[in-house]
Design an enzyme around this catalytic site. Structure first.
Site, PDB file in Angstrom:
ATOM      1  CE  LYS A  52      59.899  26.022  58.151  1.00  0.00           C
ATOM      2  NZ  LYS A  52      58.952  25.724  57.076  1.00  0.00           N
ATOM      3  NE  ARG A  65      48.228  23.208  58.739  1.00  0.00           N
ATOM      4  CZ  ARG A  65      48.384  22.785  57.494  1.00  0.00           C
ATOM      5  NH1 ARG A  65      47.756  21.698  57.087  1.00  0.00           N
ATOM      6  NH2 ARG A  65      49.173  23.417  56.664  1.00  0.00           N
TER       7      ARG A  65
END
Length: 515
Positions: free
Chosen positions: A274, A349
């Protein structure tokens, strides 16, 4: 772990002379309500010299109320198509802050009743909203002291029974645990500390706690999660954990709920790092796991009959380093599905897929099972539905109208949700691109700029966990509902400084207990 004790009060008139309270908060759209008749002259006199009365929050000294502190909080119009019970919550949050600033430690609360079913839980919502406003971060409380940061010790609520007060405190205990787990910085609430905090919170309760930290066991049983954890293994205090929570009711079981919670205690993005300042706030990527733990603590206090609840939380840190997993790797899930990694910042996920696979296996031997996953999963959910929880269900869940029930109850309890459909395009999006894999985890763009960016991850979860074998047209269908709280998990959408909201605990509890 404390929060304002809730005292049931039979009526406003009976409590005006009670010495255990030190302020009166009135939440109303009409301050001429018959139950406020004792204060009529005071209110009329005040309105003559203060234009705020009935228009905006106002406080004034009054010898007729406890502590001589009177706080008037108008809730505004309630008859527009888009009005909901959050009008009460908003007024309650402002009012309790004023009461706190005035020095009150035990305010009495009167909430104007409404005939509409939409506002049937207005009083309860108001108390819970006050608790939300009063909460202060765990690391601050541990240093400064709870009594100093959270001086309000008691709230009296007019018109409720003692039993309801106990139920609301059980609910608030769960919400407070969720806020503490979600809102605490990444060293104080590392994966191992997350597990330890849960063990402490559930000690002596009706919920059993099992924590798995053995690396070899985790690598065998949670291979996708351990790929996410791989770069963190070099730092012992950053090691992962799976927290398993189980509630078994007395008597026969009629319904089984199985919940998976994403507990990313810190998400650097991994190899897909990020950048641009977007890493701040990523200690709160554990909001889904925190909500699952909070839900379970509320269940421990409420002790519902006939409902068995099992939860697994994957607490893990997605670190950047020489051993970080990278895009293009092909990993095999617990369900035996080969997953090609598209972006390491889509790590949640992967964690959920292994948890769901374990819960899927257990569901096959349970009574009327339903599976839920809760996660701060995608920026797209926040972009698409704003401050609401996004619900995406499979075929069996849609037949039972699980999302619809959750949405209806969320509206009543001030924990609103939006329903999204799982479509064929979502499954096409994550289809294998070669014979090397069975499924693609994601594309390599941010979810917020990806078409159906919060719907297609649910398709991945179905495929990677093995739930694809349990659709509505198959031999053993299992209802599954995915809840993305990326937009609802903090107040105001501020993931850096906003208070964790404990969503979707209220909606999920109300849906569970109303069925």
């Amino acid at each position: 772990m404390s929060y304002p004790h809730l005292t049931a009060v039979a009526s406003l008139q009976s409590a005006l002379t009670e010495t255990e309270f030190d302020a009166l908060i009135v939440l109303a759209s009409d301050f001429n309500h018959p139950e406020l008749s004792t204060l009529a002259v005071v209110l009329q006199t005040a309105a003559q010299v203060d234009q705020r009365i009935g228009q905006q929050l106002a406080s004034l000294p009054c010898s007729l109320v406890p502590g001589q502190r009177l706080i008037l909080a108008p809730i505004g119009t309630l008859d527009r198509d888009y009005d909901d019970v959050r009008s009460y919550a908003d007024a309650a949050k402002q009012a309790i802050q004023v009461a706190k600033d005035m020095g009150a430690k035990a305010p009495l609360l009167w909430v104007e009743p409404q005939q509409s079913p939409l506002y049937q839980q207005a009083a309860a919502v108001s108390y819970l909203a006050m608790c939300q406003a009063l909460w202060q971060p765990l690391e601050g409380r541990e240093v400064v002291g709870e009594e100093k940061l959270e001086p309000v010790q008691r709230i009296g609520l007019c018109g409720i029974a003692a039993e309801q007060a106990e139920e609301l405190m059980a609910i608030e205990a769960g919400r407070r645990l969720a806020r503490d787990l979600a809102g605490t910085e990444p060293e104080r609430m590392s994966a191992l500390n997350f597990a330890a905090y849960c063990q402490e919170a559930f000690a002596g309760s009706a919920v059993q706690v099992e924590v798995v930290t053995d690396i070899a066991t985790l690598q065998r049983d949670y291979p996708l999660m351990m790929a996410v954890a791989r770069s963190s293994l070099a730092v012992k205090r950053h090691h992962p954990a799976v927290i398993r929570l189980s509630y078994n009711p007395d008597g026969a079981v009629a319904q089984t709920l199985l919940l998976a919670g994403k507990g990313l205690v810190y998400d650097t993005g991994g190899a897909d790092l990020k950048v641009g300042g977007s890493m701040a706030g990523m200690s709160r990527d554990k909001g889904g796991g925190a909500a699952v733990a909070g839900f379970m603590l509320a269940i421990a206090g409420l002790k519902p009959q006939g409902i068995k609840v099992v939860a697994e939380i994957g607490a893990v840190r997605n670190s950047i380093g020489s051993d970080a997993f990278v895009p293009d790797e092909v990993l095999t899930s617990h369900a035996g599905v080969r997953v090609r990694i598209g972006n390491t910042d889509a790590e949640g996920r992967l964690v959920l897929a292994d948890l769901l696979s374990h819960l899927r296996e257990q569901a096959l031997n349970e009574v009327t099972p339903q599976i839920f996953s809760i996660a701060t999963l995608t920026g797209h959910a926040a972009r698409a539905v704003g401050p609401y929880t996004a619900l995406v269900e499979n075929g069996p869940a849609r037949l039972l109208q699980l999302a619809s029930t959750l949405q209806q109850q969320g509206d009543i309890w001030g924990d609103p949700c939006e329903i999204s459909r799982s479509r064929r395009e979502d499954f096409q999006f994550i289809q294998a691109k070669s014979a090397a894999e069975d499924v693609l985890s994601c594309n390599n763009a941010a979810s917020s700029v990806t078409v159906r960016g919060h719907q297609f991850p649910m398709a991945f979860l179905v495929e990677a966990s093995g739930l694809s074998a349990h659709g509505q047209h198959q031999a053993k269908p299992i209802p599954y509902l995915h809840l993305d709280i990326a937009g609802s998990g903090v107040d105001g959408g501020d993931w850096i400084h906003g208070k964790p909201s404990a969503a979707p605990i209220l909606a999920l509890l109300a849906s569970t207990l109303s069925s």
